[in-house]
Design a protein around this motif. Sequence first.
Motif, PDB file in Angstrom:
ATOM      1  N   MET A  26      41.634  32.411  36.930  1.00  0.00           N
ATOM      2  CA  MET A  26      40.434  31.539  36.318  1.00  0.00           C
ATOM      3  C   MET A  26      39.606  31.841  37.901  1.00  0.00           C
ATOM      4  SD  MET A  26      39.725  31.695  33.843  1.00  0.00           S
ATOM      5  CE  MET A  26      38.419  31.214  33.952  1.00  0.00           C
ATOM      6  N   ILE A  27      38.462  32.144  38.751  1.00  0.00           N
ATOM      7  CA  ILE A  27      37.419  31.791  39.831  1.00  0.00           C
ATOM      8  C   ILE A  27      36.505  31.189  39.383  1.00  0.00           C
ATOM      9  CG2 ILE A  27      38.524  34.618  41.142  1.00  0.00           C
ATOM     10  CD1 ILE A  27      37.021  35.846  39.855  1.00  0.00           C
ATOM     11  N   VAL A  28      35.658  31.579  39.957  1.00  0.00           N
ATOM     12  CA  VAL A  28      34.163  30.951  39.854  1.00  0.00           C
ATOM     13  C   VAL A  28      33.877  30.680  38.313  1.00  0.00           C
ATOM     14  CG1 VAL A  28      31.320  30.230  40.122  1.00  0.00           C
ATOM     15  CG2 VAL A  28      33.198  31.639  41.904  1.00  0.00           C
ATOM     16  N   GLY A  29      33.467  29.223  37.603  1.00  0.00           N
ATOM     17  CA  GLY A  29      33.401  29.622  36.095  1.00  0.00           C
ATOM     18  C   GLY A  29      34.305  30.483  35.524  1.00  0.00           C
ATOM     19  N   THR A  30      33.135  30.897  34.668  1.00  0.00           N
ATOM     20  CA  THR A  30      33.955  31.843  33.440  1.00  0.00           C
ATOM     21  C   THR A  30      34.329  33.226  33.742  1.00  0.00           C
ATOM     22  OG1 THR A  30      31.892  33.054  32.995  1.00  0.00           O
ATOM     23  CG2 THR A  30      32.561  30.730  31.487  1.00  0.00           C
ATOM     24  N   ARG A  31      34.671  33.429  35.105  1.00  0.00           N
ATOM     25  CA  ARG A  31      35.524  34.538  35.616  1.00  0.00           C
ATOM     26  C   ARG A  31      36.399  34.468  36.270  1.00  0.00           C
ATOM     27  NH1 ARG A  31      31.163  38.357  37.238  1.00  0.00           N
ATOM     28  NH2 ARG A  31      32.837  39.339  38.597  1.00  0.00           N
ATOM     29  N   LEU A  32      37.201  35.979  35.288  1.00  0.00           N
ATOM     30  CA  LEU A  32      38.227  35.396  35.368  1.00  0.00           C
ATOM     31  C   LEU A  32      39.083  37.015  35.957  1.00  0.00           C
ATOM     32  CD1 LEU A  32      40.459  35.055  33.456  1.00  0.00           C
ATOM     33  CD2 LEU A  32      40.768  37.194  32.645  1.00  0.00           C
ATOM     34  N   LEU A  33      39.415  36.884  37.362  1.00  0.00           N
ATOM     35  CA  LEU A  33      40.241  38.639  37.605  1.00  0.00           C
ATOM     36  C   LEU A  33      41.975  38.293  37.288  1.00  0.00           C
ATOM     37  CD1 LEU A  33      40.471  39.704  40.819  1.00  0.00           C
ATOM     38  CD2 LEU A  33      41.572  37.478  41.609  1.00  0.00           C
TER      39      LEU A  33
ATOM     40  N   VAL B  76      40.085  57.054  37.788  1.00  0.00           N
ATOM     41  CA  VAL B  76      40.247  56.189  37.531  1.00  0.00           C
ATOM     42  C   VAL B  76      39.389  55.404  38.991  1.00  0.00           C
ATOM     43  CG1 VAL B  76      42.209  54.611  38.751  1.00  0.00           C
ATOM     44  CG2 VAL B  76      42.972  56.273  37.325  1.00  0.00           C
ATOM     45  N   LYS B  77      39.503  55.980  39.983  1.00  0.00           N
ATOM     46  CA  LYS B  77      38.491  55.062  41.002  1.00  0.00           C
ATOM     47  C   LYS B  77      37.133  55.139  40.592  1.00  0.00           C
ATOM     48  CE  LYS B  77      37.998  54.261  45.061  1.00  0.00           C
ATOM     49  NZ  LYS B  77      35.965  53.340  45.298  1.00  0.00           N
ATOM     50  N   LYS B  78      36.485  55.746  40.220  1.00  0.00           N
ATOM     51  CA  LYS B  78      34.742  55.675  39.744  1.00  0.00           C
ATOM     52  C   LYS B  78      34.757  54.233  38.224  1.00  0.00           C
ATOM     53  CE  LYS B  78      32.764  59.009  41.791  1.00  0.00           C
ATOM     54  NZ  LYS B  78      31.742  59.481  42.627  1.00  0.00           N
ATOM     55  N   VAL B  79      36.049  54.900  37.673  1.00  0.00           N
ATOM     56  CA  VAL B  79      35.974  53.982  36.341  1.00  0.00           C
ATOM     57  C   VAL B  79      35.666  52.559  37.023  1.00  0.00           C
ATOM     58  CG1 VAL B  79      36.792  52.880  33.761  1.00  0.00           C
ATOM     59  CG2 VAL B  79      36.837  55.660  34.311  1.00  0.00           C
ATOM     60  N   VAL B  80      36.727  52.170  37.816  1.00  0.00           N
ATOM     61  CA  VAL B  80      37.262  51.155  38.658  1.00  0.00           C
ATOM     62  C   VAL B  80      36.204  50.342  38.933  1.00  0.00           C
ATOM     63  CG1 VAL B  80      38.502  49.326  40.161  1.00  0.00           C
ATOM     64  CG2 VAL B  80      39.619  51.016  38.597  1.00  0.00           C
ATOM     65  N   ASP B  81      35.610  50.487  40.399  1.00  0.00           N
ATOM     66  CA  ASP B  81      33.807  51.208  40.309  1.00  0.00           C
ATOM     67  C   ASP B  81      33.010  50.575  39.463  1.00  0.00           C
ATOM     68  OD1 ASP B  81      35.802  51.681  43.154  1.00  0.00           O
ATOM     69  OD2 ASP B  81      34.326  53.786  43.708  1.00  0.00           O
ATOM     70  N   LEU B  82      32.782  50.840  38.693  1.00  0.00           N
ATOM     71  CA  LEU B  82      31.878  50.870  37.601  1.00  0.00           C
ATOM     72  C   LEU B  82      31.912  49.489  37.094  1.00  0.00           C
ATOM     73  CD1 LEU B  82      31.022  53.963  35.656  1.00  0.00           C
ATOM     74  CD2 LEU B  82      29.641  52.701  36.990  1.00  0.00           C
ATOM     75  N   MET B  83      33.686  48.845  36.929  1.00  0.00           N
ATOM     76  CA  MET B  83      33.599  47.330  36.348  1.00  0.00           C
ATOM     77  C   MET B  83      33.732  46.837  37.248  1.00  0.00           C
ATOM     78  SD  MET B  83      36.777  48.942  34.438  1.00  0.00           S
ATOM     79  CE  MET B  83      37.576  47.596  33.058  1.00  0.00           C
ATOM     80  N   GLN B  84      33.246  47.229  38.396  1.00  0.00           N
ATOM     81  CA  GLN B  84      33.113  45.919  39.879  1.00  0.00           C
ATOM     82  C   GLN B  84      34.738  45.892  40.183  1.00  0.00           C
ATOM     83  OE1 GLN B  84      29.957  42.748  38.858  1.00  0.00           O
ATOM     84  NE2 GLN B  84      28.904  44.377  38.039  1.00  0.00           N
ATOM     85  N   GLY B  85      35.160  46.474  40.010  1.00  0.00           N
ATOM     86  CA  GLY B  85      36.924  46.175  40.999  1.00  0.00           C
ATOM     87  C   GLY B  85      36.791  46.353  42.047  1.00  0.00           C
TER      88      GLY B  85
END
Length: 212
Positions: free
Chosen positions: A150-157, A202-211
């Motif tokens: 868990m990171i900030v609030g309800t965000r999960l890493l 893979v790179k494009k999708v991960v970028d879109l997912m803000q990863g």
Amino acid sequence: ANMAKSDFLSRMSHDMRTPLNGIIGMNYLAQKIDNPSQTRDYLEKIDVSSKFLLGLINDVLDMAKAESGKMEMHPEPYDIRQFIAYVEAVIKPLCKEKGIKLVFDLQPIGNRKPLLDPLRFNQVCFNLLSNAVKYTPYGGTVTLRIHDKMIVGTRLLTEMEISDTGIGMSEEFQKSMFEPFTQENRDDISLTRGSGLGLAIVKKVVDLMQGT
């Protein structure tokens, strides 16, 4: 831009011609014989080549969507158990075929379900895992490690690592591995090779997912 287009058309025409020639040849042979077991063998080869060709076309379409900004994410709760069931259904048979051991190292947080696009998430993982299996010799190991925190609030890493005991890749290729249409040892054209778009998607999708 014209040089890039010409290079792309040359590569894709070459890669698509291989399975298409196989489909045409096997279809011709299947029509000429009256031998059910031989015909079944030809049909199975046609099936493999057809799926390979469809994979190439899907990669090109996905890349075009990503490049034009038209690839969309549709997030929904995705349970890790559903994901593992997917991996076992599509990757385990590939491992079994090559005598490869598939190892899971999972550390989820309680019963929390991340919001993500299951279709695109699976696409990323399938690309990476199938590559790992493809380039790992008989008797090797492919490991899927997923650790949540868990990171900030309800965000999960979620940290995901896919590793294998395969041939690896050169440091030189690692510099361009996420660029479209790049593959190591491109001279080896066969049904074991793809479009050279897998890692770029893979790179494009991960970028879109803000990863990362």
